[in-house]
Design an enzyme around this catalytic site. Structure first.
Site, PDB file in Angstrom:
ATOM      1  N   ASP A  13      17.802  23.695  42.148  1.00 40.35           N
ATOM      2  CA  ASP A  13      19.180  24.197  42.073  1.00 40.35           C
ATOM      3  C   ASP A  13      20.190  23.085  42.369  1.00 40.35           C
ATOM      4  O   ASP A  13      19.899  22.153  43.117  1.00 40.35           O
ATOM      5  CB  ASP A  13      19.346  25.350  43.072  1.00 40.35           C
ATOM      6  N   HIS A  30      22.451  19.191  33.861  1.00 43.36           N
ATOM      7  CA  HIS A  30      21.093  19.663  33.543  1.00 43.36           C
ATOM      8  C   HIS A  30      20.226  18.518  33.029  1.00 43.36           C
ATOM      9  O   HIS A  30      19.024  18.473  33.297  1.00 43.36           O
ATOM     10  CB  HIS A  30      21.149  20.799  32.514  1.00 43.36           C
ATOM     11  N   LEU A 124      -3.060  17.610  37.716  1.00 46.65           N
ATOM     12  CA  LEU A 124      -2.012  18.498  38.227  1.00 46.65           C
ATOM     13  C   LEU A 124      -1.761  19.679  37.288  1.00 46.65           C
ATOM     14  O   LEU A 124      -1.598  19.500  36.083  1.00 46.65           O
ATOM     15  CB  LEU A 124      -0.706  17.694  38.371  1.00 46.65           C
TER      16      LEU A 124
HETATM   17  C1  IPE Z   1      17.916  29.952  40.520  1.00 42.67           C
HETATM   18  O1  IPE Z   1      19.126  29.276  40.562  1.00 42.67           O
HETATM   19  C2  IPE Z   1      17.276  29.792  39.176  1.00 42.67           C
HETATM   20  C3  IPE Z   1      16.853  28.432  38.828  1.00 42.67           C
HETATM   21  C4  IPE Z   1      16.919  27.391  39.589  1.00 42.67           C
HETATM   22  C5  IPE Z   1      16.300  28.292  37.511  1.00 42.67           C
HETATM   23  P1  IPE Z   1      20.516  30.012  40.280  1.00 42.67           P
HETATM   24  O2  IPE Z   1      21.568  28.994  40.438  1.00 42.67           O
HETATM   25  O3  IPE Z   1      20.437  30.738  38.998  1.00 42.67           O
HETATM   26  O4  IPE Z   1      20.552  31.095  41.453  1.00 42.67           O
HETATM   27  P2  IPE Z   1      21.777  31.809  42.172  1.00 42.67           P
HETATM   28  O5  IPE Z   1      22.616  32.426  41.098  1.00 42.67           O
HETATM   29  O6  IPE Z   1      22.516  30.756  42.938  1.00 42.67           O
HETATM   30  O7  IPE Z   1      21.135  32.799  43.081  1.00 42.67           O
HETATM   31  C1  IPE Z   2      19.975  24.909  38.457  1.00 36.45           C
HETATM   32  O1  IPE Z   2      21.247  24.355  38.596  1.00 36.45           O
HETATM   33  C2  IPE Z   2      19.516  24.961  37.031  1.00 36.45           C
HETATM   34  C3  IPE Z   2      19.492  26.326  36.464  1.00 36.45           C
HETATM   35  C4  IPE Z   2      19.701  27.434  37.113  1.00 36.45           C
HETATM   36  C5  IPE Z   2      19.208  26.436  35.036  1.00 36.45           C
HETATM   37  P1  IPE Z   2      22.566  25.245  38.469  1.00 36.45           P
HETATM   38  O2  IPE Z   2      23.034  25.203  37.072  1.00 36.45           O
HETATM   39  O3  IPE Z   2      22.329  26.609  39.022  1.00 36.45           O
HETATM   40  O4  IPE Z   2      23.561  24.423  39.397  1.00 36.45           O
HETATM   41  P2  IPE Z   2      24.694  25.007  40.359  1.00 36.45           P
HETATM   42  O5  IPE Z   2      24.040  26.033  41.237  1.00 36.45           O
HETATM   43  O6  IPE Z   2      25.722  25.613  39.447  1.00 36.45           O
HETATM   44  O7  IPE Z   2      25.179  23.823  41.095  1.00 36.45           O
HETATM   45 MG    MG Z   3      22.556  27.368  40.872  1.00 37.07          MG
END
Ligand code: IPE
Ligand code: IPE
Ligand code: MG
Length: 233
Positions: A13, A30, A124
């Protein structure tokens, strides 16, 4: 080094916040996240981790803009195209958990190429959670178990914890020993709810694109200081 967990699961995240911090677009975030993932997969093999499961796209992530969603899957195809040969040379077994068949066709094809190519490997086990959500996974298991009961293949009193586990996407994958979440959020967000009943959790403030092998080792070190009792004494 510290005791290496057999199965590490990671909620990757913070890509969006990383991008914002650096004046970049969310998709550039990303992309940077994919690069971090590449390094962590490599380092997992080096450390001798047996199973690595990464949360790449949740069943709730469809709520994001169409541009972000399609951009994420394009980056995934780019990652697979660039990395598949090296993953294969490193003996990595690629596996997908989640309903990945409803992803865009190019992503499904890229994933299937990687599953087929690496199926016979013995290193792995790299599990990518895509269009994955634990609640959807559990509903799917309940539906399949109901069919098995209706067809007379399974009796009600045969529905044990191990049978339920066998109906999840993670059948044949041991439960995670360690779940890491980056970016400072302290929640599971619908990731491996059943499987993480006795996992250890390590939360780090590092945003996923900045998550380095050194930070990974620090999380493992924190894990190795925990005392796991599983309800016993
Ligand atoms: C969880 O992250 C999903 C992934 C890392 C793929 P999100 O950014 O979607 O989760 P919330 O919305 O903060 O709970
Ligand atoms: C995690 O990073 C990747 C996915 C959920 C696809 P985020 O896109 O949720 O990044 P933040 O939480 O907005 O920083
Ligand atoms: Mg996120």
């Amino acid at each position: 080094m510290s005791e290496i967990p057999g199965h590490i699961a990671i909620v990757m995240d913070g890509n969006g916040r990383w991008a914002e911090k650096h004046g970049k677009s969310r998709l550039q975030g990303h992309d940077a996240g994919m690069k971090a993932m590449k390094e962590i997969v490599k380092h997992s093999s080096v450390l001798g981790v047996e199973y690595l499961t990464v949360y790449a796209f949740s069943t709730e992530n469809w709520k994001r803009s169409a541009a972000e969603v399609s951009g994420i899957f394009k980056l995934l195809v780019k990652y697979v195209d660039q990395e598949l040969n090296e993953l294969h040379e490193n003996d990595v077994v690629v596996n997908v958990i989640g309903d990945y068949h409803s992803l865009p066709a190019a992503a499904v094809a890229a994933l299937e190429r990687s599953l087929t190519k690496t199926a016979g490997n013995t290193g792995l086990h790299f599990n990518i959670a895509l269009n994955y959500g634990s609640r959807a996974e559990i509903c799917r298991a309940i539906r399949s178990i109901s069919v098995a009961v209706r067809e007379g293949e399974l009796a009600e009193d045969e529905i044990t914890e191990s049978v339920v586990s066998d109906f999840l996407y993670t059948a044949n994958i041991p439960e995670p020993d360690l779940v890491i979440r980056t970016s400072g959020e302290k929640r599971l967000s619908n990731f491996l709810l059943w499987q993480s009943a006795y996992s250890e959790f390590v939360f780090t403030d590092v945003l996923w694109p900045d998550f380095s092998p050194a930070e990974y080792e620090r999380c493992i070190e924190e894990y190795s200081r925990r005392s796991r009792r599983f309800g016993g004494r």
